[in-house]
Design a protein around this motif. Structure first.
Motif, PDB file in Angstrom:
ATOM      1  N   GLN A   1       0.821  -1.213   0.000  1.00 54.92           N
ATOM      2  CA  GLN A   1       0.000   0.000   0.000  1.00 54.92           C
ATOM      3  C   GLN A   1       0.858   1.267   0.000  1.00 54.92           C
ATOM      4  O   GLN A   1       0.403   2.315  -0.449  1.00 54.92           O
ATOM      5  CB  GLN A   1      -0.939   0.013   1.210  1.00 54.92           C
ATOM      6  CG  GLN A   1      -1.945  -1.145   1.204  1.00 54.92           C
ATOM      7  CD  GLN A   1      -2.995  -0.973   2.281  1.00 54.92           C
ATOM      8  OE1 GLN A   1      -4.014  -0.302   2.093  1.00 54.92           O
ATOM      9  NE2 GLN A   1      -2.765  -1.577   3.441  1.00 54.92           N
ATOM     10  N   VAL A   2       2.091   1.156   0.520  1.00 59.00           N
ATOM     11  CA  VAL A   2       3.047   2.267   0.484  1.00 59.00           C
ATOM     12  C   VAL A   2       4.421   1.704   0.128  1.00 59.00           C
ATOM     13  O   VAL A   2       4.645   0.495   0.186  1.00 59.00           O
ATOM     14  CB  VAL A   2       3.115   3.028   1.830  1.00 59.00           C
ATOM     15  CG1 VAL A   2       1.788   3.659   2.185  1.00 59.00           C
ATOM     16  CG2 VAL A   2       3.602   2.099   2.938  1.00 59.00           C
ATOM     17  N   LYS A   3       5.338   2.590  -0.224  1.00 60.37           N
ATOM     18  CA  LYS A   3       6.675   2.142  -0.621  1.00 60.37           C
ATOM     19  C   LYS A   3       7.493   1.695   0.587  1.00 60.37           C
ATOM     20  O   LYS A   3       7.464   2.311   1.647  1.00 60.37           O
ATOM     21  CB  LYS A   3       7.406   3.269  -1.354  1.00 60.37           C
ATOM     22  CG  LYS A   3       6.820   3.591  -2.719  1.00 60.37           C
ATOM     23  CD  LYS A   3       7.601   4.695  -3.407  1.00 60.37           C
ATOM     24  CE  LYS A   3       7.011   4.996  -4.782  1.00 60.37           C
ATOM     25  NZ  LYS A   3       7.733   6.108  -5.466  1.00 60.37           N
ATOM     26  N   MET A   4       8.231   0.581   0.385  1.00 65.58           N
ATOM     27  CA  MET A   4       9.090   0.029   1.425  1.00 65.58           C
ATOM     28  C   MET A   4      10.457  -0.308   0.836  1.00 65.58           C
ATOM     29  O   MET A   4      10.599  -0.462  -0.376  1.00 65.58           O
ATOM     30  CB  MET A   4       8.479  -1.245   2.022  1.00 65.58           C
ATOM     31  CG  MET A   4       7.111  -1.064   2.647  1.00 65.58           C
ATOM     32  SD  MET A   4       6.511  -2.613   3.357  1.00 65.58           S
ATOM     33  CE  MET A   4       4.868  -2.110   3.913  1.00 65.58           C
ATOM     34  N   ASP A   5      11.468  -0.440   1.712  1.00 68.29           N
ATOM     35  CA  ASP A   5      12.780  -0.867   1.237  1.00 68.29           C
ATOM     36  C   ASP A   5      12.867  -2.387   1.288  1.00 68.29           C
ATOM     37  O   ASP A   5      11.884  -3.080   1.585  1.00 68.29           O
ATOM     38  CB  ASP A   5      13.898  -0.194   2.045  1.00 68.29           C
ATOM     39  CG  ASP A   5      14.084  -0.808   3.433  1.00 68.29           C
ATOM     40  OD1 ASP A   5      13.242  -1.625   3.868  1.00 68.29           O
ATOM     41  OD2 ASP A   5      15.087  -0.466   4.088  1.00 68.29           O
ATOM     42  N   ARG A   6      14.043  -2.926   1.022  1.00 70.23           N
ATOM     43  CA  ARG A   6      14.197  -4.388   0.943  1.00 70.23           C
ATOM     44  C   ARG A   6      14.001  -5.072   2.299  1.00 70.23           C
ATOM     45  O   ARG A   6      13.757  -6.278   2.361  1.00 70.23           O
ATOM     46  CB  ARG A   6      15.578  -4.736   0.382  1.00 70.23           C
ATOM     47  CG  ARG A   6      16.753  -4.263   1.229  1.00 70.23           C
ATOM     48  CD  ARG A   6      18.089  -4.517   0.528  1.00 70.23           C
ATOM     49  NE  ARG A   6      19.217  -4.056   1.307  1.00 70.23           N
ATOM     50  CZ  ARG A   6      19.826  -4.777   2.238  1.00 70.23           C
ATOM     51  NH1 ARG A   6      19.391  -6.002   2.496  1.00 70.23           N
ATOM     52  NH2 ARG A   6      20.857  -4.289   2.901  1.00 70.23           N
ATOM     53  N   HIS A   7      14.131  -4.320   3.388  1.00 68.20           N
ATOM     54  CA  HIS A   7      13.892  -4.884   4.714  1.00 68.20           C
ATOM     55  C   HIS A   7      12.398  -4.901   5.060  1.00 68.20           C
ATOM     56  O   HIS A   7      12.009  -5.494   6.065  1.00 68.20           O
ATOM     57  CB  HIS A   7      14.619  -4.058   5.780  1.00 68.20           C
ATOM     58  CG  HIS A   7      16.095  -3.965   5.593  1.00 68.20           C
ATOM     59  ND1 HIS A   7      16.952  -4.974   5.942  1.00 68.20           N
ATOM     60  CD2 HIS A   7      16.883  -2.975   5.085  1.00 68.20           C
ATOM     61  CE1 HIS A   7      18.201  -4.619   5.670  1.00 68.20           C
ATOM     62  NE2 HIS A   7      18.179  -3.410   5.148  1.00 68.20           N
ATOM     63  N   GLY A   8      11.579  -4.227   4.229  1.00 68.02           N
ATOM     64  CA  GLY A   8      10.189  -4.042   4.578  1.00 68.02           C
ATOM     65  C   GLY A   8       9.974  -2.798   5.411  1.00 68.02           C
ATOM     66  O   GLY A   8       8.879  -2.583   5.955  1.00 68.02           O
ATOM     67  N   ALA A   9      11.007  -1.950   5.531  1.00 70.08           N
ATOM     68  CA  ALA A   9      10.876  -0.698   6.281  1.00 70.08           C
ATOM     69  C   ALA A   9      10.222   0.365   5.406  1.00 70.08           C
ATOM     70  O   ALA A   9      10.472   0.438   4.192  1.00 70.08           O
ATOM     71  CB  ALA A   9      12.248  -0.218   6.738  1.00 70.08           C
ATOM     72  N   LEU A  10       9.392   1.195   6.002  1.00 72.52           N
ATOM     73  CA  LEU A  10       8.667   2.225   5.266  1.00 72.52           C
ATOM     74  C   LEU A  10       9.612   3.319   4.799  1.00 72.52           C
ATOM     75  O   LEU A  10      10.430   3.827   5.572  1.00 72.52           O
ATOM     76  CB  LEU A  10       7.572   2.830   6.150  1.00 72.52           C
ATOM     77  CG  LEU A  10       6.546   1.831   6.727  1.00 72.52           C
ATOM     78  CD1 LEU A  10       5.646   2.525   7.741  1.00 72.52           C
ATOM     79  CD2 LEU A  10       5.728   1.198   5.622  1.00 72.52           C
TER      80      LEU A  10
END
Length: 463
Positions: free
Chosen positions: A253-262
């Motif tokens: 639903q929103v952009k995240m990095d490879r760790h799954g962090a917002l």
């Protein structure tokens, strides 16, 4: 305006306070899965060593504090689902089982992180514990009182601090690390070797480059630890293998990095303009590289949480980013770090060099001129400071703060070499040790023939 805050450890608490301090008329609802808020997990090891008497003292705010300010605080409430298109939440009351819906105008995600549970067989054994939150700390304290030999899995900050705590309380300690050095995300090999030797000197058994693959329970109740280096026994195992962001509620639903962090912008706003993020659930803007990074630290969470509470009303105060500055006390030594290590900068293929200062922090004619080690990292192309790590029996923690400000401001090794610092024999040499390590770096560049005109942070040219 109705603002919902999901999670209330560091970031959520800070956000709620800022909102209600500045705009007390705001409708603020806080959802928290636990029965407490604002727990300082970095204080767990202090409790285990007896340096603080009550684990409850590690709470710096209470739900009642937020209620008095005007918030609606719902403890033991688990947010099950968030729909960003309709701005709705599905929430479960964990005590009654009732499930209900709520809505928001603005949402602040402060859901934090969880211990990264590695895929280890038997990790659910009763004598294998995790370490992060208040209840886990209580379980560790109760279990450790009844057990002598403690195995700690993972040698980051939490694992290293726990190893020290148990060594100081006459436990037998085994520390397992899959990497070739401890604290590898925070310091370079030089300082890590000193910390490693210090742990060994205090009786800690270190198992380096050994990946734990399974746990089992022996007939006598001991935990059997199987690793890539062999099988071991202990009375209790504690897993401290890092953290992962709790962001499943917003996945896809929103952009995240490879760790799954917002991913956040300069105003801690996610790719959805009505959703802000703070703390371990999101990235930081890491100044030494100019790129986002996942750096779960309480200091980052507090700053981002406060900024979320400010900027939810508009782009008011930009996030200055971070150098991931941190420190720890290891037995009678202070270890402090800010910015990039030499190894990390090399891995990122940056144009970097480093120098190591090793000398007394004050004149040798003074009593106890304690030795100090500084590993300074800089960019040799533009001469900007990128990182520094400190090690000494002298308290050098505030020097890490000074270096943090200089890195954030884009200062150079030339600035560091001659920046104004006090001199008084009780405290330092005529040139402070920070000046001296800066001068070391300048001298290194002179020897390498890199004495080109350059622009300093003040904008003046020098030769």
């Amino acid at each position: 305006m109705k603002i919902v805050i999901v999670g209330s450890t560091h970031a959520g608490t800070a956000a709620a306070k800022q909102i209600l301090k500045r705009h007390p008329e705001t409708d603020v609802t806080v959802y928290e899965r636990n029965d407490n808020i604002s727990f300082v997990s970095s204080g767990i090891y202090l409790y285990l060593t007896g340096k603080i008497d009550r684990l409850e003292d590690m709470f710096y705010a209470s739900p009642e504090d937020l209620v008095k300010m005007g918030a609606t605080v719902r403890l033991k409430h688990n947010v099950l689902r968030i729909d960003t298109k309709t701005k709705t939440l599905q929430v479960a009351d964990m005590q009654t089982g009732k499930v209900f819906n709520d809505t928001y105008d603005k949402l602040i995600m402060a859901t934090g992180s969880s211990v990264a549970v590695p895929p280890i067989i038997g990790i659910d054994q009763t004598n294998v514990l995790l370490c992060k939150n208040y209840k886990q700390a209580q379980a560790i304290y109760a279990s450790a009182k009844e057990h002598h030999h403690i195995a700690v899995i993972g040698a980051g900050y939490m694992g290293t601090e726990l190893a020290e705590s148990y060594a100081e309380t006459n436990h037998e300690v085994s520390l397992f690390q899959s990497h070739d050095q401890i604290l590898n995300n925070y310091i370079g090999p030089e300082l890590s070797n000193k910390a490693t030797q210090l742990l060994k000197d205090h009786g800690v058994h270190l198992h380096m480059e050994e990946r734990v693959t399974s746990f089992d329970t022996a007939d006598d109740g001991q935990v059997i630890i199987e690793s890539s280096g062999g099988n071991y026994r202990a009375d209790l195992a504690i897993v401290c293998t890092g953290f992962v962001p709790n962001t499943d509620l917003l996945r896809k639903q929103v952009k995240m990095d490879r760790h799954g962090a917002l991913i956040i912008n300069d105003y801690v706003q996610t790719s959805d303009p009505d959703i802000y993020a703070a703390g371990d659930a999101c990235v930081v803007n890491f100044n030494p590289t100019g790129t986002p990074a996942y750096t779960p630290l309480a200091t980052n969470a507090l700053r981002q949480g406060a900024l979320a509470g400010i900027n939810v009303f508009g782009d008011i105060q930009p996030y200055m980013g971070t150098q991931a500055t941190s420190a720890m006390k290891l037995f009678d030594y202070t270890l402090a770090t800010t910015g990039l290590t030499y190894v990390a900068a090399k891995r990122d293929k940056m144009p970097i060099r480093h120098v190591v200062f090793d000398g007394p922090y004050r004149p040798t004619y003074m009593p106890n001129p304690t030795e100090l080690l500084i590993d300074l990292v800089y960019n040799y192309e533009n001469r900007q400071l990128l990182g520094a790590q400190f090690w000494s029996k002298h308290d050098v923690s505030q020097s890490a703060n000074t270096m943090s400000v200089m890195i954030q401001n884009g200062n150079t090794i030339d600035d560091l070499a001659y920046v104004d610092m006090l001199f008084q024999p009780n405290f330092d040499e005529p040139f402070n040790y920070l000046n001296q390590v800066g001068q070391q770096a300048v001298e290194q560049e002179l020897q390498l023939g890199n004495d080109q005109p350059r622009v300093t942070a003040t904008g003046n040219w020098q030769n």
